[in-house]
Design an enzyme around this catalytic site. Structure first.
Site, PDB file in Angstrom:
ATOM      1  N   TRP A 102       0.829  -1.211   0.000  1.00  0.00           N
ATOM      2  CA  TRP A 102       0.000   0.000   0.000  1.00  0.00           C
ATOM      3  C   TRP A 102       0.858   1.253   0.000  1.00  0.00           C
ATOM      4  CZ3 TRP A 102      -4.256  -0.399  -2.229  1.00  0.00           C
ATOM      5  CH2 TRP A 102      -5.078  -1.528  -2.071  1.00  0.00           C
ATOM      6  N   ASP A 171      -1.988   6.732   6.219  1.00  0.00           N
ATOM      7  CA  ASP A 171      -3.051   5.930   5.600  1.00  0.00           C
ATOM      8  C   ASP A 171      -3.478   4.866   6.613  1.00  0.00           C
ATOM      9  OD1 ASP A 171      -4.649   4.162   4.245  1.00  0.00           O
ATOM     10  OD2 ASP A 171      -3.163   3.630   2.711  1.00  0.00           O
ATOM     11  N   LYS A 195     -12.755  -1.524   5.853  1.00  0.00           N
ATOM     12  CA  LYS A 195     -12.071  -2.483   6.716  1.00  0.00           C
ATOM     13  C   LYS A 195     -12.565  -2.383   8.157  1.00  0.00           C
ATOM     14  CE  LYS A 195      -8.992  -2.741   3.153  1.00  0.00           C
ATOM     15  NZ  LYS A 195      -8.109  -1.888   2.378  1.00  0.00           N
TER      16      LYS A 195
END
Ligand SMILES: *Cc1c(COP(=O)(O)O)cnc(C)c1O
Length: 359
Positions: A102, A171, A195
């Site tokens: 990511w 993030d 999530k």
């Protein structure tokens, strides 16, 4: 109907009581005669839902008054571009830490708008540990420092919050609300909702007010933090239903006792699972124990030929979506807030039995 324990990395399990409340309110939200999906985002019903959700999120994270909270669309991936476009101002470079897939994606997207200085990378270790901060090469002229506190795919997490003189951008897509954090240490926190917050389609951005107004002229107005903040996250139609469900999840967290209570449960769940893996002679996890994720637990079987048998039998035992990311293989158990402790216990028992009979 018996619902299985769903270990999906995202979109992920939601608290059952939240789904039940959504079901009960589906046709008629609190006497309005409307489903939340059918409401005008500017009507008093939805505005009350939106304001309550923001207030509850502020309570949960103890968000200081000098931060805006934005509820927007586009996912975390869109933020990979909107972070530089909102924050660069007259700077030309930003600092990034590369700890896995990511952060690599965030870096690649940022490079379209800015020069990027990689201050540290986990690549040498095969993305199994976080380089300690004394080895980093920070740039005091950077517009900001970006990092990924929890790498969802690798299961690698920062055991510390970086210290820097420039705004810190995180993030937190797969770790937000998993334990208390000190928001005042961050310039921007962003997270896709699917999530640990609610349904896909919603992205939360928490931004310190003094960072607003440095936008690049190419920035689409719908993603201009300053304009979105001025419009109460409604410069256009926000993802109303996702916002509503997120609000129910915030209430659920408050009812459990907030993030310290949630954090203790998460530490217990992850602790048990890692200890089950470490004491087994058949399952293993490659991550430095100091940098293991509370939320995403990858593990491999000693014999990869048994992977598909493991997944089939797990499914029959009511344990689903344990297959690891396609790029890594093996298994991954995502154990977000809404995964009941009983799900983790059932998984550990299943793994022990699998090792006993097939290992
Ligand atoms: C899932 C995830 C993303 C991507 O989220 P989208 O909402 O699909 O864009 C980005 N960063 C992290 C850490 C993630 O876990």
């Amino acid at each position: 109907m018996k619902r299985p324990f769903n270990f999906s990395a995202g979109p992920a399990v939601l608290p059952e009581t939240v789904l039940q409340q959504a079901q009960a309110e589906m046709l008629d939200w609190q006497g309005s005669g409307m489903c939340v999906m059918e409401m005008s985002h500017r009507g008093k019903e939805f505005v009350s839902i939106a304001e309550q959700a923001e207030a509850d999120l502020r309570t949960l994270l103890a968000i200081p008054d000098d931060y805006e909270v934005l509820f927007i669309q586009g996912g975390a991936t869109a933020q990979f571009a909107f972070i530089p476009l909102n924050l660069l101002g007259d700077k030309t470079s930003a600092d990034y830490v590369n700890t896995g897939q990511w952060s690599a994606k965030a870096i690649k997207e940022a490079q379209r708008y800015s020069s990027v200085n990689i201050v540290a990378s986990s690549e040498d270790s095969g993305f199994t540990t976080i380089p300690s901060q004394d080895s980093w090469t920070l740039d005091s002229n950077a517009a900001y420092l970006h990092y990924t506190p929890n790498e969802t795919i690798g299961g690698l997490a920062f055991p510390f919050i970086p210290t820097t003189d420039v705004p810190l951008v995180a993030d937190m897509s797969s770790s937000i609300l998993s334990r208390p954090i000190d928001v005042s240490q961050f310039g921007v926190i962003y997270a896709g909702a699917q999530k640990n917050i609610g349904p896909a389609g919603l992205t939360i951005v928490i931004v310190r007010k003094d960072l607003l107004g440095k936008t690049s002229p190419q920035l689409p107005s719908a993603f201009n933090y300053s304009k979105v903040a001025d419009a109460g996250s409604m410069p256009n139609t926000p993802p109303t239903y996702s916002w509503y469900i997120a609000g129910l999840v915030f209430k659920w967290l408050l009812s459990l006792g907030g993030l310290s209570a949630m954090g203790a449960i998460n530490e217990r769940k992850a602790g048990k699972l890692y200890s089950g893996i470490d004491t087994s002679g058949f399952f293993s996890n490659p991550i430095d124990p100091a940098c293991r994720s509370l939320m995403n637990v990858p593990f491999v079987l000693a014999d990869a030929n048994l992977d598909s048998v493991f997944l089939d039998e797990a499914k029959q035992a009511g344990l689903t979506t344990l297959k690891g990311h396609r790029s890594i293989g093996g298994m991954r158990a995502s154990i977000y807030n809404a995964m009941p402790e009983q799900g983790v216990d059932t998984l550990i028992q299943f793994m022990q039995e699998f090792e006993r009979t097939k290992g």
